[in-house]
Design a protein around this motif. Structure first.
Motif, PDB file in Angstrom:
ATOM      1  N   PRO A 148      36.386 -40.650 -97.695  1.00 58.58           N
ATOM      2  CA  PRO A 148      36.028 -41.872 -98.419  1.00 58.58           C
ATOM      3  C   PRO A 148      34.542 -41.952 -98.751  1.00 58.58           C
ATOM      4  O   PRO A 148      34.177 -42.377 -99.854  1.00 58.58           O
ATOM      5  CB  PRO A 148      36.417 -42.994 -97.457  1.00 58.58           C
ATOM      6  CG  PRO A 148      37.353 -42.395 -96.489  1.00 58.58           C
ATOM      7  CD  PRO A 148      37.086 -40.933 -96.437  1.00 58.58           C
ATOM      8  N   ALA A 149      33.680 -41.522 -97.828  1.00 58.36           N
ATOM      9  CA  ALA A 149      32.245 -41.670 -98.073  1.00 58.36           C
ATOM     10  C   ALA A 149      31.793 -40.820 -99.256  1.00 58.36           C
ATOM     11  O   ALA A 149      30.768 -41.108 -99.869  1.00 58.36           O
ATOM     12  CB  ALA A 149      31.457 -41.284 -96.829  1.00 58.36           C
ATOM     13  N   PHE A 150      32.560 -39.782 -99.577  1.00 55.44           N
ATOM     14  CA  PHE A 150      32.201 -38.926-100.710  1.00 55.44           C
ATOM     15  C   PHE A 150      33.026 -39.267-101.954  1.00 55.44           C
ATOM     16  O   PHE A 150      32.813 -38.690-103.012  1.00 55.44           O
ATOM     17  CB  PHE A 150      32.445 -37.446-100.362  1.00 55.44           C
ATOM     18  CG  PHE A 150      31.607 -36.914 -99.228  1.00 55.44           C
ATOM     19  CD1 PHE A 150      30.494 -37.610 -98.771  1.00 55.44           C
ATOM     20  CD2 PHE A 150      31.924 -35.706 -98.614  1.00 55.44           C
ATOM     21  CE1 PHE A 150      29.719 -37.119 -97.721  1.00 55.44           C
ATOM     22  CE2 PHE A 150      31.154 -35.208 -97.573  1.00 55.44           C
ATOM     23  CZ  PHE A 150      30.057 -35.918 -97.122  1.00 55.44           C
TER      24      PHE A 150
ATOM     25  N   GLY C 456      38.471 -47.176 -97.766  1.00 53.97           N
ATOM     26  CA  GLY C 456      39.066 -45.881 -97.494  1.00 53.97           C
ATOM     27  C   GLY C 456      40.255 -45.901 -96.558  1.00 53.97           C
ATOM     28  O   GLY C 456      40.751 -44.844 -96.186  1.00 53.97           O
ATOM     29  N   GLN C 457      40.750 -47.061 -96.196  1.00 50.61           N
ATOM     30  CA  GLN C 457      41.914 -47.092 -95.304  1.00 50.61           C
ATOM     31  C   GLN C 457      43.144 -46.523 -96.011  1.00 50.61           C
ATOM     32  O   GLN C 457      43.659 -47.121 -96.962  1.00 50.61           O
ATOM     33  CB  GLN C 457      42.185 -48.531 -94.868  1.00 50.61           C
ATOM     34  CG  GLN C 457      43.615 -48.791 -94.383  1.00 50.61           C
ATOM     35  CD  GLN C 457      43.879 -48.379 -92.952  1.00 50.61           C
ATOM     36  OE1 GLN C 457      43.377 -48.988 -92.020  1.00 50.61           O
ATOM     37  NE2 GLN C 457      44.661 -47.328 -92.775  1.00 50.61           N
ATOM     38  N   HIS C 462      49.659 -45.626 -89.141  1.00 52.28           N
ATOM     39  CA  HIS C 462      50.060 -46.405 -87.979  1.00 52.28           C
ATOM     40  C   HIS C 462      48.847 -46.761 -87.142  1.00 52.28           C
ATOM     41  O   HIS C 462      48.689 -47.887 -86.693  1.00 52.28           O
ATOM     42  CB  HIS C 462      51.060 -45.582 -87.162  1.00 52.28           C
ATOM     43  CG  HIS C 462      51.517 -46.250 -85.906  1.00 52.28           C
ATOM     44  ND1 HIS C 462      51.634 -45.582 -84.711  1.00 52.28           N
ATOM     45  CD2 HIS C 462      51.879 -47.518 -85.663  1.00 52.28           C
ATOM     46  CE1 HIS C 462      52.052 -46.424 -83.788  1.00 52.28           C
ATOM     47  NE2 HIS C 462      52.216 -47.594 -84.331  1.00 52.28           N
ATOM     48  N   VAL C 463      47.970 -45.810 -86.898  1.00 56.69           N
ATOM     49  CA  VAL C 463      46.716 -46.097 -86.204  1.00 56.69           C
ATOM     50  C   VAL C 463      45.586 -45.945 -87.211  1.00 56.69           C
ATOM     51  O   VAL C 463      45.703 -45.174 -88.163  1.00 56.69           O
ATOM     52  CB  VAL C 463      46.492 -45.150 -85.002  1.00 56.69           C
ATOM     53  CG1 VAL C 463      47.531 -45.380 -83.954  1.00 56.69           C
ATOM     54  CG2 VAL C 463      46.482 -43.708 -85.433  1.00 56.69           C
ATOM     55  N   TYR C 464      44.515 -46.707 -86.995  1.00 59.76           N
ATOM     56  CA  TYR C 464      43.424 -46.650 -87.963  1.00 59.76           C
ATOM     57  C   TYR C 464      42.107 -46.867 -87.236  1.00 59.76           C
ATOM     58  O   TYR C 464      42.081 -47.389 -86.113  1.00 59.76           O
ATOM     59  CB  TYR C 464      43.634 -47.697 -89.056  1.00 59.76           C
ATOM     60  CG  TYR C 464      43.745 -49.120 -88.560  1.00 59.76           C
ATOM     61  CD1 TYR C 464      42.608 -49.914 -88.359  1.00 59.76           C
ATOM     62  CD2 TYR C 464      44.983 -49.689 -88.284  1.00 59.76           C
ATOM     63  CE1 TYR C 464      42.706 -51.213 -87.904  1.00 59.76           C
ATOM     64  CE2 TYR C 464      45.091 -50.984 -87.817  1.00 59.76           C
ATOM     65  CZ  TYR C 464      43.943 -51.753 -87.633  1.00 59.76           C
ATOM     66  OH  TYR C 464      44.053 -53.031 -87.170  1.00 59.76           O
TER      67      TYR C 464
END
Ligand code: HEA
Ligand code: HEA
Ligand code: CUA
Ligand SMILES: [Cu+2]
Lengths: 315, 220, 552
Positions: A148-150, C456-457, C462-464
């Motif tokens: 995500p950061a990129f 970005g999730q 199930h786990v994050y």
């Protein structure tokens, strides 16, 4: 606890590009929301039932107005599309002179190997401000390599090679997620990228056990798995020499031409009968099931290495 | 030509939601056309798969296609074309109120359908004996057996799906023949025969596409 | 007093039609063998509500689980089964059939002045097929569930998943045929059964939207059917059409799946748009602004919708150029949606706006659909989609459209036609309250997911990582409020069935043909076939009527 954030870190050249478009889209959305919601609220108040507002001569359509709100969005769409497409093109094109990393996904972990031979699992160390390009495949189902950061993401598909690249602009640790659903532990197929100062990266690369480079491993495999028994200048089998092959056109037995890219090399090893080189018999055995995805990548790294050398003078 | 029948007798066949027989007829026909459009897309998925793999594995598909029996496939094409002709005559017979003729034509159509299925069965049996049926018994001596197997998968999926449609068609024809014998279709009530005919022609046309794609790609 | 513009006979207002489609026959058998489109609509309503309930319970469990970053309530395997069952049931067993089979079945024939649909027997059969498909889906749920996600991506679904993929795929396959039959029935009915004088451009917009929907149902569903059949065959016999190990291409599956499933999202919104056109006109007492444009927009969406499936595959390894073509077409398919939204807004101008419950849902629809649609543009913009693909941004996008849009429209339509269906009015105050609660709960549930997605999730997690927790907590809080908003109508509709105030034939003083017959309607809808002499929506805001709803 990590601090509360509204926005992901911007840690690569791409992230700025994507965010710019994102903000433009947000603004345009706010504009349209204003254009739609404000009149709705205004009309709802002014023309609520029983209000004294003037309701005479209502209109039931106007060609001019309709065309306006048809053509306006069309032009806006074209602009947004072009912006997105240009950036997408840059994201999808593998740049030259990048640091190579080979990635193999499997349920549920990432196996990575640097060109120098260093291996990592679920972690990727990269130097600041250098372009890193990954070649990826999967040995089982489809995964997706997401940082995500990129702002980069690419599906990792079994049976083919896909690529992803980035140029980090900030040191630090960032998430790697598997973004394509791949089974029970999909949400645990995560890792981190560590962006280091170049000097620290060099030190990290040399730390630990000394390893042979990917090309060296490939060369060893080429000998041990018997490839060189056929593909050597003095072999008693009639098989093509592989020097000078990479990225060059290859004439096939059925009269067509193909370019010897990664995918072609891969298919030549696993499905030799699929595309037969002109002038040769289909005697090469398939190595499907006999080589792991990593070994195939190493062999290909070697084939690319010799493939970039000039072809030997004809025997 | 069916104008001889009295309107009163026609009304007996009109369902309550329709105003007259004409409306009912048109509705049924349109319904059948729409159904056939869905069928086109149903087969379309397989045709798309075929096309894509035909391009990816061009050479192998040509070689594998040579293993199919063009003679049997060709005769089957002829059989179906003739059956379609009989079907067209059947629709005409229904319109002309020729009860006996209609019954026999429908039976003839069904019989030709059975001939088609029998030839198909002979072919499938040959493929089985030759180890061309994908799966554990598949045996291919030649380049790239995997892609060859893929071709045979597609071959069996497409012809199998078509065979199911022929079977359904045979059943429909036999039921119609029975109804025709008992005079269900007299006095202008030929609508059912007509839309069953549309279905039969469709099944025929699908084969006309399958035959060159599967059997003839290997032959110049 | 009633205005002359509406030309409604209200002599019988306040009377409950005794001899009606509900009272003519009695007993379970009369329901299970009915060929009456109205009763079949109710059968469907009952059936899809069961599926909605099960899928909602799955949603509730997921939301509760996601309150904490680490597992608490269920294992990963169960979580994966939860979102699969949630997606499969919501899409194929609730949302796709929702408006078409319930409201469409009930009012379409009446709106065009017909006694029934063209093929009543097929209509009943489609319900049985639907039930059979649902039974298969429930069978696989009871026997352990499926964990592939509603998208059934290969090779996971064909080779690696060890759950009941085949029976679930078979369930969807079977239900698909009921969709096809419904679509075919609606198309033929609209073509051939219109009342005298009811030309194409006099049709209510709901009929146009159902026609466009049927077109997609008929042309897209068979592709899904063959695709699911191929998965099952591949799983059962090891065919190699999609499996890379056997020489197949898993991306081909995605092409086939989305070739159906993108048009299918328009199956899930067009009927809702049609309902909104009815509601906005009725409750602002005005003809629709730009009738031809709104109607044609439905057709444009249906046709263009077939050309954009590849926008789900921007990072799937399809070619860059294909991605560009799909992107630009996705932008273009948004234009007719925009036309609709703008015309609804313009319709309000110079209206006489009644804020009855259906209208509140309609206004909610416009707001939430617009947000959902505009975020669809983010997804269609290639570079942004690379980042947000398969994150909660996508989840938020489609819940805004499907829940905020279509479910809102379904609720609005249900309230609007409830007096016609049952002959009685629902309690208006409770209705307004439920609409408001739904709106608030909805936004609290799904707005945080946009932020979460951009952070970005990934979806199906199930786990994050713990830094995402705050947004998940907000979302779950919203879901509990939303749940209340859904439960309320369930309760008061049941109550109103027996105890609601008698509605009379036309409580809204609406102009559609379905209101020109008693409520509940007689078995064959009309005493005599109505003749249509003018365009639809001949409302007049200047000479408005009092709907007298305050006292309900
Ligand atoms: C009812 C369902 C529905 C509807 C109607 C839509 C409508 C749209 N969708 Fe959505 N979508 C889904 C349901 C739906 N979607 C689902 C379920 C998924 C995920 C599937 C999965 O992976 O599980 C998805 C995923 C999805 C993706 C893939 C994302 C990804 O996985 O990476 C994309 C990408 O382009 C997309 C785009 C769009 C667009 C452009 C529209 C447009 O039709 C929207 C048009 C509307 C507007 C734009 C608003 C009104 C217009 C204006 C106010 C005028 C201004 C307009 C312009 C400037 C053009 N959708
Ligand atoms: C088509 C219609 C539809 C509808 C109506 C809904 C309704 C809802 N959905 Fe659904 N959703 C989908 C279609 C739909 N969804 C699809 C297609 C997917 C993708 C699946 C996949 O990835 O394969 C998905 C995925 C999905 C996810 C992502 C899961 C993941 O990727 O890990 C989430 C998470 O929040 C979610 C939530 C909800 C919620 C909260 C509702 C709410 O509207 C439901 C409201 C109802 C209740 C909440 C229950 C009743 C209330 C109570 C019993 C009170 C108590 C409740 C609590 C304490 C919470 N949905
Ligand atoms: Cu690997 Cu998800
Ligand atoms: Cu889509």
């Amino acid at each position: 606890m990590d601090q509360f954030r509204l926005f992901p870190p911007q840690a690569s050249t791409t992230s700025h590009e994507v965010d710019a478009l994102f903000f433009a889209l947000t603004l345009i959305s706010l504009f349209f929301m204003a254009v739609i919601f404000l009149p709705i609220i205004f009309f709802s108040v002014k023309y609520r039932r029983g209000s004294p507002a003037d309701r005479s001569n209502p209109r039931s359509g106007s060609f001019l107005i309709e065309s306006g709100w048809t053509i306006g969005p069309i032009f806006l769409s074209l602009g947004l599309f072009a912006w997105g497409a240009v950036a997408y093109f840059r994201i999808e094109r593998r740049p030259e002179n990048a640091i190579d990393v080979e990635v193999v996904g499997r349920q549920w972990m990432w196996k990575l190997q640097h060109a120098e031979g260093k291996r990592e699992i679920n972690e990727l160390h990269v130097p600041l401000n250098s372009t890193v390009a990954m070649t990826m495949t999967s040995q089982d189902v489809i995964h997706s390599f997401f940082i995500p950061a990129f702002r980069v993401k690419q599906d990792v598909v079994p049976g083919k090679y896909t690529g992803e690249w980035f140029k980090p602009t900030r040191t630090g640790e960032y998430h790697i997620f598997c973004a394509q659903y791949c089974g029970t532990q999909h949400s645990r197929m995560i890792g981190r990228v560590v962006v280091m100062e170049p000097a620290a990266y060099e030190r990290w690369l040399k730390s630990g056990e000394p390893t042979e480079s990917i090309v060296q491993t490939g060369e060893r495999l080429f000998r041990d798995r018997g490839c060189s028994g056929c593909h050597a200048p003095n072999s008693q089998f009639h098989a093509p020499l592989l020097q000078g092959l990479y990225r060059n056109p290859v004439p096939l037995a059925n009269g067509t031409m193909v370019t010897a890219d990664d995918q072609y090399l891969r298919d030549s090893i696993l499905q030799p009968g699929k595309q037969i080189t002109a002038g040769y018999q289909n005697i090469m055995p398939s190595f499907a099931g006999h080589l792991s995805e990593e070994e195939i990548m190493q062999l290909i790294a070697y084939l690319k290495y010799i493939g970039n050398q000039p072809p030997p003078s004809q025997e | 030509m069916s104008t001889l029948t009295s309107p009163a007798s026609e009304d007996a066949f009109v369902a309550q939601q329709f105003d007259d027989i004409e409306q009912q007829r048109e509705a049924a026909k349109l319904g059948m056309w729409i159904f056939l459009a869905t069928e086109v897309l149903f087969f379309g998925g397989l045709f798309l798969g075929y096309t894509i793999y035909r391009f990816t594995y061009g050479q192998i598909f040509v070689e594998t296609s040579r293993r199919l029996d063009v003679l049997l496939g060709g005769s089957n094409t002829a059989v179906l074309l003739v059956s379609s002709l009989l079907m067209a005559f059947a629709v005409r017979a229904a319109k002309l109120d020729q009860r006996r003729m209609l019954t026999w034509l429908l039976i003839g159509t069904a019989l030709l359908g059975c001939v088609f299925m029998s030839i198909k069965g002979v072919e499938y049996h040959k493929d089985y004996v030759d180890h061309l049926v994908p799966g554990r018994h598949f045996d291919w001596h030649g380049a790239d057996p995997r892609s060859a197997e893929l071709f045979f998968w597609i071959y069996f999926a497409m012809t199998g799906l078509h065979a199911i449609h022929v079977t359904v068609g045979i059943g429909v024809m036999l039921v119609l023949a029975l109804l025709a014998w008992f005079g269900k279709f007299s006095h202008g009530n030929h609508n059912t025969v007509e839309i069953a005919g549309l279905y039969w022609h469709f099944v025929d046309i699908v084969w006309v596409f399958l035959f060159p794609l599967l059997y003839l790609v290997g032959h110049r | 007093m009633v205005s002359d513009a509406t030309e409604i006979d209200i002599k019988t207002a306040g009377e409950f039609a005794r001899e009606n489609y509900l009272s003519v026959h009695h007993g379970v058998g009369s329901w299970l063998l009915t060929k009456d489109h109205k009763r079949i609509g109710l059968l469907y309503l009952f059936t899809i509500l069961i599926f909605f309930l099960i899928a909602s319970i799955a949603a509730a469990l997921m939301r509760i689980e996601l309150v904490t970053p680490q597992p608490k309530l269920v294992t990963s395997e169960t979580y994966n089964k939860l979102f699969t069952i949630h997606g499969v049931l919501m899409v194929w067993f609730f949302l796709i059939p929702s408006i078409p089979t319930v409201l469409g079945n009930f009012v379409l024939p009446m709106m065009i002045g017909a006694r029934d649909v063209a093929f009543p027997k097929l209509n009943l059969m489609s319900w049985y097929i639907f039930v059979a498909g649902g039974a298969l889906a429930l069978w696989s749920l009871v026997h352990g569930g499926v964990d592939t996600g509603w998208t059934f991506y290969t090779p996971y679904s064909t080779t690696y998943a060890n759950t009941h993929v085949i029976s679930m795929a078979a369930g969807v396959f079977v239900a698909g045929f009921s969709t096809i039959i419904t679509g075919m029935n609606f198309m033929v009915t609209t073509h051939k059964m219109r009342a005298p004088g009811l030309t194409w451009f006099r049709l209510p917009l709901f009929v146009w939207s159902l026609y466009a929907t049927s077109l997609i149902m008929v042309l897209a569903t068979p592709v899904l059917a063959i695709t699911l059949a191929l998965i099952s065959v591949e799983r059962f016999w090891g065919v190699g059409i999609f499996d890379p190990k056997l020489g197949g291409d898993p991306v081909l599956f995605q092409h086939l799946f989305w070739f159906y499933s993108h048009p299918a999202v328009y199956i899930m919104i067009l009927p809702g748009m049609g309902v909104i056109s009815e509601l906005i006109t009725c409750f602002s007492r005005k003809p629709i602004y730009g009738y031809v444009w709104v109607g044609s927009a439905s057709m444009a969406i249906a046709v263009l919708g077939f050309l954009v499936w590849g926008h789900h595959m921007f990072v799937s390894s399809q070619s860059v150029y294909a991605g560009m073509v799909f992107s630009i077409l996705s932008f273009l398919v948004a234009v007719p949606s925009g036309i609709k939204v703008f015309n609804w807004t313009a319709t309000l101008r110079k209206g006489s706006i009644h804020f009855a419950t259906p209208m509140l849902y309609a206004l909610g629809f416009i707001g939430l659909f617009t947000i959902g649609g505009l975020t669809g543009l983010f997804l269609a913009a290639l570079a942004v989609d690379v980042h947000v693909h398969d994150t909660y941004f996508v989840i938020a996008h489609f819940h805004y459209i499907m829940v905020g849009g279509m479910v809102m429209a379904f609720m609005g339509g249900l309230h609007y036609w409830w007096p016609k269906i049952s002959g009685r009015l629902y309690p208006e105050l409770a209705g307004k309250l439920a609409a408001t609660i739904t709106f608030i709960g909805f936004n609290l549930t799904f707005f945080p997911q946009f932020i979460l997605g951009y952070l970005g999730q990934p979806r199906r997690y199930h786990v994050y990582p713990p830094e995402f927790q705050i947004y998940h907590v907000l979302s779950t809080a919203g879901a509990s409020i939303l749940g209340v908003g859904y439960l309320m109508p369930l309760i008061y509709f049941i109550w109103a069935w027996k105890h609601g105030r008698v509605a009379g034939p036309n409580p809204w003083r609406a102009t559609g043909l379905e209101w020109q017959t008693p409520s509940p309607p007689p078995e064959h809808n009309f005493e005599q076939t109505p003749v249509v002499t003018g365009p639809p929506y001949s409302y007049s805001a200047e000479k408005d009527v009092d709907l007298d709803l305050a006292s309900i």
